[in-house]
Design a protein around this motif. Structure first.
Motif, PDB file in Angstrom:
ATOM      1  N   THR A   1      69.167  48.306 -42.008  1.00 29.18           N
ATOM      2  CA  THR A   1      67.839  48.107 -41.425  1.00 29.18           C
ATOM      3  C   THR A   1      67.203  46.787 -41.865  1.00 29.18           C
ATOM      4  OG1 THR A   1      66.832  49.392 -43.220  1.00 29.18           O
ATOM      5  CG2 THR A   1      67.413  50.592 -41.205  1.00 29.18           C
ATOM      6  N   ALA A   2      67.987  45.918 -42.509  1.00 31.67           N
ATOM      7  CA  ALA A   2      67.438  44.665 -43.042  1.00 31.67           C
ATOM      8  C   ALA A   2      67.470  43.509 -42.051  1.00 31.67           C
ATOM      9  CB  ALA A   2      68.188  44.269 -44.318  1.00 31.67           C
ATOM     10  N   GLY A   3      68.036  43.721 -40.888  1.00 30.60           N
ATOM     11  CA  GLY A   3      68.036  42.662 -39.890  1.00 30.60           C
ATOM     12  C   GLY A   3      69.433  42.286 -39.422  1.00 30.60           C
ATOM     13  N   GLU A   4      69.452  41.455 -38.404  1.00 23.46           N
ATOM     14  CA  GLU A   4      70.691  41.081 -37.718  1.00 23.46           C
ATOM     15  C   GLU A   4      71.740  40.451 -38.629  1.00 23.46           C
ATOM     16  OE1 GLU A   4      73.430  40.964 -34.801  1.00 23.46           O
ATOM     17  OE2 GLU A   4      71.490  41.985 -34.725  1.00 23.46           O
ATOM     18  N   GLU A   5      71.324  39.640 -39.588  1.00 26.51           N
ATOM     19  CA  GLU A   5      72.312  39.000 -40.459  1.00 26.51           C
ATOM     20  C   GLU A   5      73.113  40.028 -41.261  1.00 26.51           C
ATOM     21  OE1 GLU A   5      70.570  36.478 -43.530  1.00 26.51           O
ATOM     22  OE2 GLU A   5      68.778  37.717 -43.462  1.00 26.51           O
ATOM     23  N   TYR A   6      72.534  41.197 -41.528  1.00 29.87           N
ATOM     24  CA  TYR A   6      73.232  42.267 -42.241  1.00 29.87           C
ATOM     25  C   TYR A   6      74.070  43.106 -41.282  1.00 29.87           C
ATOM     26  CZ  TYR A   6      70.508  40.792 -46.160  1.00 29.87           C
ATOM     27  OH  TYR A   6      69.979  40.026 -47.156  1.00 29.87           O
ATOM     28  N   VAL A   7      73.499  43.416 -40.117  1.00 32.97           N
ATOM     29  CA  VAL A   7      74.198  44.207 -39.109  1.00 32.97           C
ATOM     30  C   VAL A   7      75.500  43.521 -38.686  1.00 32.97           C
ATOM     31  CG1 VAL A   7      74.032  45.026 -36.722  1.00 32.97           C
ATOM     32  CG2 VAL A   7      72.107  45.338 -38.296  1.00 32.97           C
ATOM     33  N   GLN A   8      75.510  42.195 -38.646  1.00 33.83           N
ATOM     34  CA  GLN A   8      76.723  41.452 -38.277  1.00 33.83           C
ATOM     35  C   GLN A   8      77.867  41.711 -39.255  1.00 33.83           C
ATOM     36  OE1 GLN A   8      75.716  37.319 -38.017  1.00 33.83           O
ATOM     37  NE2 GLN A   8      74.383  37.606 -36.244  1.00 33.83           N
ATOM     38  N   TRP A   9      77.559  42.158 -40.441  1.00 30.13           N
ATOM     39  CA  TRP A   9      78.567  42.437 -41.466  1.00 30.13           C
ATOM     40  C   TRP A   9      78.873  43.924 -41.561  1.00 30.13           C
ATOM     41  CZ3 TRP A   9      81.600  39.034 -43.968  1.00 30.13           C
ATOM     42  CH2 TRP A   9      81.265  37.689 -43.808  1.00 30.13           C
ATOM     43  N   MET A  10      78.669  44.649 -40.458  1.00 31.39           N
ATOM     44  CA  MET A  10      78.960  46.081 -40.426  1.00 31.39           C
ATOM     45  C   MET A  10      80.032  46.375 -39.391  1.00 31.39           C
ATOM     46  SD  MET A  10      75.236  47.903 -40.884  1.00 31.39           S
ATOM     47  CE  MET A  10      75.933  49.541 -40.998  1.00 31.39           C
ATOM     48  N   ASP A  11      80.885  47.344 -39.712  1.00 31.25           N
ATOM     49  CA  ASP A  11      81.849  47.883 -38.760  1.00 31.25           C
ATOM     50  C   ASP A  11      81.274  49.172 -38.198  1.00 31.25           C
ATOM     51  OD1 ASP A  11      83.789  45.902 -39.197  1.00 31.25           O
ATOM     52  OD2 ASP A  11      84.635  46.982 -40.893  1.00 31.25           O
ATOM     53  N   GLU A  12      81.513  49.416 -36.902  1.00 32.10           N
ATOM     54  CA  GLU A  12      81.080  50.635 -36.219  1.00 32.10           C
ATOM     55  C   GLU A  12      79.571  50.855 -36.307  1.00 32.10           C
ATOM     56  OE1 GLU A  12      83.542  53.971 -37.367  1.00 32.10           O
ATOM     57  OE2 GLU A  12      85.320  52.690 -37.429  1.00 32.10           O
ATOM     58  N   TYR A  13      78.812  49.776 -36.292  1.00 36.58           N
ATOM     59  CA  TYR A  13      77.347  49.864 -36.369  1.00 36.58           C
ATOM     60  C   TYR A  13      76.813  50.613 -35.149  1.00 36.58           C
ATOM     61  CZ  TYR A  13      72.453  48.444 -36.229  1.00 36.58           C
ATOM     62  OH  TYR A  13      71.088  48.444 -36.172  1.00 36.58           O
ATOM     63  N   ASP A  14      75.926  51.561 -35.398  1.00 37.75           N
ATOM     64  CA  ASP A  14      75.268  52.327 -34.336  1.00 37.75           C
ATOM     65  C   ASP A  14      73.769  52.267 -34.596  1.00 37.75           C
ATOM     66  OD1 ASP A  14      74.223  54.139 -32.513  1.00 37.75           O
ATOM     67  OD2 ASP A  14      75.588  55.762 -33.078  1.00 37.75           O
ATOM     68  N   GLU A  15      73.094  51.423 -33.861  1.00 41.79           N
ATOM     69  CA  GLU A  15      71.664  51.200 -34.057  1.00 41.79           C
ATOM     70  C   GLU A  15      70.850  52.491 -33.985  1.00 41.79           C
ATOM     71  OE1 GLU A  15      68.070  48.366 -32.342  1.00 41.79           O
ATOM     72  OE2 GLU A  15      69.917  48.555 -31.195  1.00 41.79           O
ATOM     73  N   ALA A  16      71.230  53.391 -33.102  1.00 39.72           N
ATOM     74  CA  ALA A  16      70.477  54.640 -32.929  1.00 39.72           C
ATOM     75  C   ALA A  16      70.423  55.460 -34.221  1.00 39.72           C
ATOM     76  CB  ALA A  16      71.094  55.466 -31.800  1.00 39.72           C
ATOM     77  N   VAL A  17      71.468  55.404 -35.015  1.00 35.67           N
ATOM     78  CA  VAL A  17      71.499  56.171 -36.273  1.00 35.67           C
ATOM     79  C   VAL A  17      70.461  55.642 -37.252  1.00 35.67           C
ATOM     80  CG1 VAL A  17      72.907  56.693 -38.312  1.00 35.67           C
ATOM     81  CG2 VAL A  17      73.900  56.851 -36.008  1.00 35.67           C
ATOM     82  N   TRP A  18      70.314  54.348 -37.324  1.00 40.61           N
ATOM     83  CA  TRP A  18      69.457  53.720 -38.345  1.00 40.61           C
ATOM     84  C   TRP A  18      68.005  53.632 -37.928  1.00 40.61           C
ATOM     85  CZ3 TRP A  18      72.022  54.133 -42.461  1.00 40.61           C
ATOM     86  CH2 TRP A  18      73.397  53.996 -42.461  1.00 40.61           C
ATOM     87  N   HIS A  19      67.732  53.783 -36.641  1.00 40.67           N
ATOM     88  CA  HIS A  19      66.356  53.637 -36.190  1.00 40.67           C
ATOM     89  C   HIS A  19      65.844  54.914 -35.523  1.00 40.67           C
ATOM     90  CE1 HIS A  19      66.329  49.435 -37.272  1.00 40.67           C
ATOM     91  NE2 HIS A  19      67.517  49.328 -36.716  1.00 40.67           N
ATOM     92  N   LYS A  20      66.308  56.080 -36.041  1.00 41.97           N
ATOM     93  CA  LYS A  20      65.821  57.368 -35.552  1.00 41.97           C
ATOM     94  C   LYS A  20      64.351  57.497 -35.897  1.00 41.97           C
ATOM     95  CE  LYS A  20      70.115  59.888 -36.349  1.00 41.97           C
ATOM     96  NZ  LYS A  20      70.760  60.903 -37.174  1.00 41.97           N
ATOM     97  N   SER A  21      63.591  58.091 -34.984  1.00 41.70           N
ATOM     98  CA  SER A  21      62.177  58.341 -35.312  1.00 41.70           C
ATOM     99  C   SER A  21      62.111  59.488 -36.300  1.00 41.70           C
ATOM    100  CB  SER A  21      61.383  58.653 -34.049  1.00 41.70           C
ATOM    101  OG  SER A  21      61.855  59.851 -33.479  1.00 41.70           O
ATOM    102  N   LYS A  22      61.162  59.433 -37.174  1.00 38.08           N
ATOM    103  CA  LYS A  22      60.977  60.477 -38.199  1.00 38.08           C
ATOM    104  C   LYS A  22      59.970  61.499 -37.679  1.00 38.08           C
ATOM    105  CE  LYS A  22      61.976  57.382 -41.969  1.00 38.08           C
ATOM    106  NZ  LYS A  22      61.520  56.752 -43.183  1.00 38.08           N
ATOM    107  N   SER A  23      60.488  62.468 -36.908  1.00 46.31           N
ATOM    108  CA  SER A  23      59.568  63.483 -36.376  1.00 46.31           C
ATOM    109  C   SER A  23      59.744  64.805 -37.041  1.00 46.31           C
ATOM    110  CB  SER A  23      59.748  63.628 -34.880  1.00 46.31           C
ATOM    111  OG  SER A  23      61.088  63.673 -34.502  1.00 46.31           O
TER     112      SER A  23
END
Length: 161
Positions: free
Chosen positions: A139-161
């Motif tokens: 969740t630290a930004g694009e420069e970190y996400v670029q260094w991930m394998d199998e990144y799934d944005e939906a997992v990291w940005h789930k709403s906290k309901s």
């Protein structure tokens, strides 16, 4: 192991209660430092460090590129083997992370491994914690996400309901 009673329901002991308390404090690294290390050692075979993802069932949303998965629940019995493999590979830093910002597994696994390193008299290898875990990384930004394998944005940005 025995269970404890809380109110009227029995509560099972935590899985890690059977392990000894670590003796050595867990030094840590910031994600900025680890990102710099990844950039400097872009070739995985030339690195003198390894990233260890301690997640077991919550291993979703991706992981830091080049990391290995060693669930925390299996570490205690494998520490001697893991240490020997890392030593034979010439690794100098073992960097532990898991899914949560604050968790027993990341710090304690790091500390248990550090205890083993110290018991062997090894002054070259270090056991370190990645501050804020994989969630802080993802969740630290694009420069970190670029260094991930199998990144799934939906997992990291789930709403906290």
């Amino acid at each position: 192991m025995t269970s404890t009673t809380q109110g009227s329901a029995a509560v099972a002991p935590l899985w890690h209660a059977a392990y000894p308390a670590p003796k050595i404090e867990a030094p840590s690294l910031t994600r900025e430092t680890v990102l710099e290390m990844l950039r400097d050692g872009n070739n995985v075979s030339g690195r003198d460090f390894v990233l260890v993802d301690l997640r077991r069932n919550d291993h979703e949303g991706g992981s830091i590129r080049g990391s290995i998965n060693l669930p925390a629940q299996s570490l205690w019995s494998t520490i001697p083997i893991v240490y020997e493999m890392f030593k034979a590979a010439g690794l100098r830093k073992v960097i532990w992370f898991c899914g949560r910002v604050f968790t027993w597994s990341r710090k304690s696994c790091c500390r248990l491994f550090a205890d083993h390193i110290a018991e062997r008299g090894d002054t070259r290898m270090q056991s370190l914690v990645l501050l804020e875990g994989i969630k802080g990384w993802a969740t630290a930004g694009e420069e970190y996400v670029q260094w991930m394998d199998e990144y799934d944005e939906a997992v990291w940005h789930k709403s906290k309901s």
